[in-house]
Write a protein that holds these residues in place. Sequence first.
Motif, PDB file in Angstrom:
ATOM      1  N   LEU A 137      -1.315   3.959  -2.215  1.00 22.87           N
ATOM      2  CA  LEU A 137      -2.689   3.881  -1.712  1.00 22.87           C
ATOM      3  C   LEU A 137      -2.738   4.352  -0.260  1.00 22.87           C
ATOM      4  O   LEU A 137      -3.798   4.656   0.267  1.00 22.87           O
ATOM      5  CB  LEU A 137      -3.221   2.441  -1.802  1.00 22.87           C
TER       6      LEU A 137
ATOM      7  N   THR B 202      -8.705   6.640   0.678  1.00 22.94           N
ATOM      8  CA  THR B 202      -8.832   5.651  -0.396  1.00 22.94           C
ATOM      9  C   THR B 202      -8.675   4.225   0.127  1.00 22.94           C
ATOM     10  O   THR B 202      -9.507   3.352  -0.142  1.00 22.94           O
ATOM     11  CB  THR B 202      -7.770   5.923  -1.482  1.00 22.94           C
ATOM     12  N   LEU B 203      -7.612   4.001   0.887  1.00 22.19           N
ATOM     13  CA  LEU B 203      -7.344   2.639   1.362  1.00 22.19           C
ATOM     14  C   LEU B 203      -8.419   2.174   2.343  1.00 22.19           C
ATOM     15  O   LEU B 203      -8.859   1.018   2.289  1.00 22.19           O
ATOM     16  CB  LEU B 203      -5.957   2.579   2.016  1.00 22.19           C
TER      17      LEU B 203
ATOM     18  N   PHE C 290      -6.253  -6.441  -7.333  1.00 26.60           N
ATOM     19  CA  PHE C 290      -6.618  -6.640  -5.927  1.00 26.60           C
ATOM     20  C   PHE C 290      -6.965  -8.105  -5.660  1.00 26.60           C
ATOM     21  O   PHE C 290      -7.319  -8.851  -6.580  1.00 26.60           O
ATOM     22  CB  PHE C 290      -7.816  -5.758  -5.563  1.00 26.60           C
TER      23      PHE C 290
ATOM     24  N   ARG D 191     -27.813  -0.151 -15.386  1.00 24.56           N
ATOM     25  CA  ARG D 191     -27.703  -1.489 -14.801  1.00 24.56           C
ATOM     26  C   ARG D 191     -28.110  -1.549 -13.332  1.00 24.56           C
ATOM     27  O   ARG D 191     -27.909  -2.567 -12.685  1.00 24.56           O
ATOM     28  CB  ARG D 191     -26.282  -2.004 -14.992  1.00 24.56           C
TER      29      ARG D 191
ATOM     30  N   ILE E 274     -11.803   1.868  -4.859  1.00 17.99           N
ATOM     31  CA  ILE E 274     -11.081   1.185  -5.949  1.00 17.99           C
ATOM     32  C   ILE E 274     -10.895   2.128  -7.130  1.00 17.99           C
ATOM     33  O   ILE E 274      -9.812   2.205  -7.719  1.00 17.99           O
ATOM     34  CB  ILE E 274     -11.845  -0.094  -6.366  1.00 17.99           C
TER      35      ILE E 274
ATOM     36  N   ILE F   5      -7.375   3.192  -8.736  1.00 24.21           N
ATOM     37  CA  ILE F   5      -6.862   2.964 -10.103  1.00 24.21           C
ATOM     38  C   ILE F   5      -6.730   4.277 -10.875  1.00 24.21           C
ATOM     39  O   ILE F   5      -6.476   4.266 -12.073  1.00 24.21           O
ATOM     40  CB  ILE F   5      -7.745   1.957 -10.885  1.00 24.21           C
TER      41      ILE F   5
ATOM     42  N   LYS G 153     -16.611   0.937  -1.208  1.00 24.62           N
ATOM     43  CA  LYS G 153     -15.442   0.128  -1.586  1.00 24.62           C
ATOM     44  C   LYS G 153     -15.078   0.389  -3.055  1.00 24.62           C
ATOM     45  O   LYS G 153     -13.904   0.571  -3.383  1.00 24.62           O
ATOM     46  CB  LYS G 153     -15.778  -1.351  -1.375  1.00 24.62           C
ATOM     47  N   PHE G 154     -16.100   0.432  -3.913  1.00 23.84           N
ATOM     48  CA  PHE G 154     -15.826   0.626  -5.341  1.00 23.84           C
ATOM     49  C   PHE G 154     -15.355   2.051  -5.630  1.00 23.84           C
ATOM     50  O   PHE G 154     -14.583   2.278  -6.550  1.00 23.84           O
ATOM     51  CB  PHE G 154     -17.073   0.271  -6.161  1.00 23.84           C
TER      52      PHE G 154
ATOM     53  N   ARG H  55     -23.910   3.979 -17.096  1.00 23.09           N
ATOM     54  CA  ARG H  55     -23.887   2.529 -16.837  1.00 23.09           C
ATOM     55  C   ARG H  55     -24.537   2.188 -15.499  1.00 23.09           C
ATOM     56  O   ARG H  55     -25.231   1.187 -15.373  1.00 23.09           O
ATOM     57  CB  ARG H  55     -22.447   1.999 -16.850  1.00 23.09           C
ATOM     58  N   GLN H  56     -24.300   3.048 -14.523  1.00 22.98           N
ATOM     59  CA  GLN H  56     -24.892   2.778 -13.210  1.00 22.98           C
ATOM     60  C   GLN H  56     -26.414   2.862 -13.261  1.00 22.98           C
ATOM     61  O   GLN H  56     -27.108   2.063 -12.647  1.00 22.98           O
ATOM     62  CB  GLN H  56     -24.323   3.745 -12.169  1.00 22.98           C
TER      63      GLN H  56
ATOM     64  N   ASP I 163      -9.538  -9.340  -4.200  1.00 26.00           N
ATOM     65  CA  ASP I 163     -10.940  -9.725  -4.490  1.00 26.00           C
ATOM     66  C   ASP I 163     -11.397  -9.160  -5.834  1.00 26.00           C
ATOM     67  O   ASP I 163     -12.552  -8.817  -6.012  1.00 26.00           O
ATOM     68  CB  ASP I 163     -11.852  -9.280  -3.359  1.00 26.00           C
TER      69      ASP I 163
ATOM     70  N   ARG J 280      -7.405  -4.772 -16.802  1.00 27.35           N
ATOM     71  CA  ARG J 280      -7.635  -3.375 -16.418  1.00 27.35           C
ATOM     72  C   ARG J 280      -6.336  -2.742 -15.920  1.00 27.35           C
ATOM     73  O   ARG J 280      -6.052  -1.576 -16.206  1.00 27.35           O
ATOM     74  CB  ARG J 280      -8.701  -3.298 -15.329  1.00 27.35           C
TER      75      ARG J 280
ATOM     76  N   ALA K  89     -12.086  -6.689  -7.452  1.00 21.68           N
ATOM     77  CA  ALA K  89     -12.447  -5.269  -7.397  1.00 21.68           C
ATOM     78  C   ALA K  89     -12.867  -4.707  -8.739  1.00 21.68           C
ATOM     79  O   ALA K  89     -12.512  -3.592  -9.107  1.00 21.68           O
ATOM     80  CB  ALA K  89     -11.281  -4.452  -6.828  1.00 21.68           C
ATOM     81  N   LEU K  90     -13.650  -5.482  -9.455  1.00 14.96           N
ATOM     82  CA  LEU K  90     -14.221  -4.943 -10.697  1.00 14.96           C
ATOM     83  C   LEU K  90     -15.490  -4.164 -10.341  1.00 14.96           C
ATOM     84  O   LEU K  90     -16.187  -4.511  -9.386  1.00 14.96           O
ATOM     85  CB  LEU K  90     -14.564  -6.076 -11.659  1.00 14.96           C
ATOM     86  N   LEU K  91     -15.776  -3.143 -11.129  1.00 12.92           N
ATOM     87  CA  LEU K  91     -16.989  -2.359 -10.857  1.00 12.92           C
ATOM     88  C   LEU K  91     -18.192  -3.141 -11.373  1.00 12.92           C
ATOM     89  O   LEU K  91     -18.244  -3.501 -12.556  1.00 12.92           O
ATOM     90  CB  LEU K  91     -16.902  -0.989 -11.531  1.00 12.92           C
ATOM     91  N   PRO K  92     -19.158  -3.418 -10.507  1.00 10.00           N
ATOM     92  CA  PRO K  92     -20.223  -4.367 -10.870  1.00 10.00           C
ATOM     93  C   PRO K  92     -21.144  -3.890 -11.991  1.00 10.00           C
ATOM     94  O   PRO K  92     -21.747  -4.713 -12.667  1.00 10.00           O
ATOM     95  CB  PRO K  92     -21.007  -4.538  -9.560  1.00 10.00           C
ATOM     96  N   GLU K  93     -21.252  -2.548 -12.190  1.00  9.86           N
ATOM     97  CA  GLU K  93     -22.167  -2.062 -13.236  1.00  9.86           C
ATOM     98  C   GLU K  93     -21.498  -1.963 -14.605  1.00  9.86           C
ATOM     99  O   GLU K  93     -22.159  -1.619 -15.586  1.00  9.86           O
ATOM    100  CB  GLU K  93     -22.721  -0.673 -12.883  1.00  9.86           C
ATOM    101  N   LEU K  94     -20.192  -2.229 -14.648  1.00  9.69           N
ATOM    102  CA  LEU K  94     -19.487  -2.130 -15.931  1.00  9.69           C
ATOM    103  C   LEU K  94     -19.196  -3.531 -16.465  1.00  9.69           C
ATOM    104  O   LEU K  94     -18.889  -4.445 -15.692  1.00  9.69           O
ATOM    105  CB  LEU K  94     -18.176  -1.370 -15.765  1.00  9.69           C
ATOM    106  N   THR K  95     -19.295  -3.664 -17.777  1.00 14.16           N
ATOM    107  CA  THR K  95     -18.935  -4.941 -18.394  1.00 14.16           C
ATOM    108  C   THR K  95     -17.423  -5.113 -18.300  1.00 14.16           C
ATOM    109  O   THR K  95     -16.696  -4.174 -17.915  1.00 14.16           O
ATOM    110  CB  THR K  95     -19.346  -4.970 -19.871  1.00 14.16           C
TER     111      THR K  95
ATOM    112  N   TYR L 196       0.835  -1.214   0.000  1.00 10.23           N
ATOM    113  CA  TYR L 196       0.000   0.000   0.000  1.00 10.23           C
ATOM    114  C   TYR L 196       0.867   1.261   0.000  1.00 10.23           C
ATOM    115  O   TYR L 196       0.519   2.263  -0.630  1.00 10.23           O
ATOM    116  CB  TYR L 196      -0.919   0.030   1.225  1.00 10.23           C
TER     117      TYR L 196
ATOM    118  N   TYR M 174      -3.108  -1.896 -10.692  1.00  6.42           N
ATOM    119  CA  TYR M 174      -3.415  -2.663  -9.477  1.00  6.42           C
ATOM    120  C   TYR M 174      -4.233  -3.898  -9.793  1.00  6.42           C
ATOM    121  O   TYR M 174      -5.188  -3.838 -10.563  1.00  6.42           O
ATOM    122  CB  TYR M 174      -4.231  -1.816  -8.485  1.00  6.42           C
TER     123      TYR M 174
END
Lengths: 227, 428
Positions: free
Chosen positions: A54, B421-422, A89, B24, B331, B335, B327-328, B20-21, A91, A154, A93-99, A49, A87
């Motif tokens: 971070l 952020t962390l 991660f 979806r 993230i 990034i 959390k997102f 997108r938010q 888990d 990513r 850490a993908l954004l759930p609303e994005l493909t 970190y 990065y």
Amino acid sequence: MITAKKLVKSYGSGELELTVLKSLDLEIQDGEFVAIIGPSGAGKSTLLYQLSLLDAPTSGEVYVDGVKTSELNEVEKTQLRLRKLGYVFQDYALLPELTAIENVMLPMLMQGLSREVALEKARRALARISLSDKEQNLPNQLSGGQQQRVSIARAIGHDPHILFADEPTANLDSMSAKLVMDAFLDLHHKDKQTVIMVTHEEEYAAYAERIIALSDGLVVRDERKKK
Amino acid sequence: MLRNNMRFLPLRVGFFLATRQIRRSGKGTTSLIVFIMMLTFLNMVVVSGLLVGLIAGSFKQFRESYSGEVIVTSAQGRDYIEESPELIAFLESHSRVTAISPRYGVNVQVLGTLNDLPEKNERPNRIGVRLSGIDLEREEKVTGFSRFIIEGEPLTKGEEGYILAGANFLRKYSTFADANIPGLDLLSDVEVGSRVRITLTTKEGTKVVKDFIVKGIVKSKVDEISTRFFITDNELRRLLPVNKEQVQEIAIKTDYEYAPTLVQEIKDFMGSHAARVQTTDEAIPSFLRDIETTFRILGNALSSFALIVASITIFIVIFINAVTKRKFIGIMKGIGISPLAIQFSYIFQALFYGVVGSAIGLVLTFGFLQPYFDLHPINFPFSDGILVATPAGAALRILILLTVTLIAGYLPAKLIVRKNTLDSILGR
């Protein structure tokens, strides 16, 4: 190149103060594949970190490509992360609303690439980790291993200098973990990508050409594989 | 490689994330938020519009049923409009005047039962009213007078000895019949077919008396109709001992917007002292104006409450949305997505809810509710309530709603985005 000088990270204060990193010095050259290992509580993730900006160290200094990061404000650090760091991660850490492809495109759009160019580069990144057929899938439509590989796409899509990975195989079965590690290896061999990975699994640390072992906040072993 | 203007990057990325938010996210949640925003819009526009519409409806009725767009009446202290024939000729030749209705008017006594000396110490069945003499054809063109007849038949041209009675002074028809109002006498036992005696007293004390048969009962929410009695203008003129050519009122139909100009033209034509010349709005009693102002304030107060509710709703929705995605958000910052871009994504979402809710509210207001209330006004004792909503007023309210929405969307997003952020990534 990334350099840490007399890096200290403490949590809490007074009698409750806990020092996780204890004046740690480290230098990682461009193109290295480094695995940071150690037992639980050794300070592996904390070190990652600090190196990846971070988090900010309690004292000491982190230099990224010669830039003294303690002198940067939050916005400048964010820009530096965007330009030079990638990065992966634990888990995904993908954004759930994005493909999948939108997740990969996002940092590129933030870099100012046009939508068309970002799309093309994202497609190449997904092809690189053999997920071209999943580009329109949402994260919840992918397996854990596939999500982690999208996360790698990513992380590399915007051509970072340094790729950080925090326990990237921790949540994966052995088959998926091998695919992920192969992807790191491929990036390192073909693109001379700098990879700094934290893992507690010796099996996957063996993929790296340099292993830094931590214990109680100090580097206790730093060895390179013989070429 | 093509690089876009860096200054707009946070906007562009924020928009990318927001679309997108929204697309979806759960359809139910989105629909519910849009529904709340639509209700807020309706609360702001329709509730205040209906309140104001109660009074506006009475203004409209006053104009359509009595005054026209311009009304000329006798000047203060005068019995008639001076040089009425010249004024009528001027108005008849005016290109912007579509119709006029000159009216004679005189105060008379009406005896209901033709018995001036009732038994048992009772007061006579007699009231004082304003008797109007109207040109039937002209009055029909200006006010559509025949629509006020609730019982019986309208007068016909040339007939004599018939009268139309205003309902408010007849016990059988008056809305005040049940009220025990001191000094308010109503005619008993008068209905269609009854015989009434009209007594007109001149300035010199001479009495002119004539009996009439009630041919019809007229009723309207405009007092000038319901509290008067009507005969043909020719008949009233014959009753008048003097000034037979001078009328007491002229109702004029013209364009509503042109009314102030016409008022000035009439004043220029006949001098400012010959008569009182007013637009319909000027002729409306001031207490009605006061009620309108009060209702407008009330409407605005209710709108403000609606706005506060909407802003709190949006704040909570965006806050919960941002908290659950903390959390997102961490993230994204990790990034390299700028905090501003993340904030914009939430602002765009809030604006989306506001714009869609307002758009549906607009369609409902102007496409359904306003036409509906025009066709089916709310039946109030003193007016037919309509919905007063103007595009300009609606646009202003949308602007206010969107501004509040924008702030309510921005604040929670900023609160969450500014967190470490962390800590956000690790959920600490």
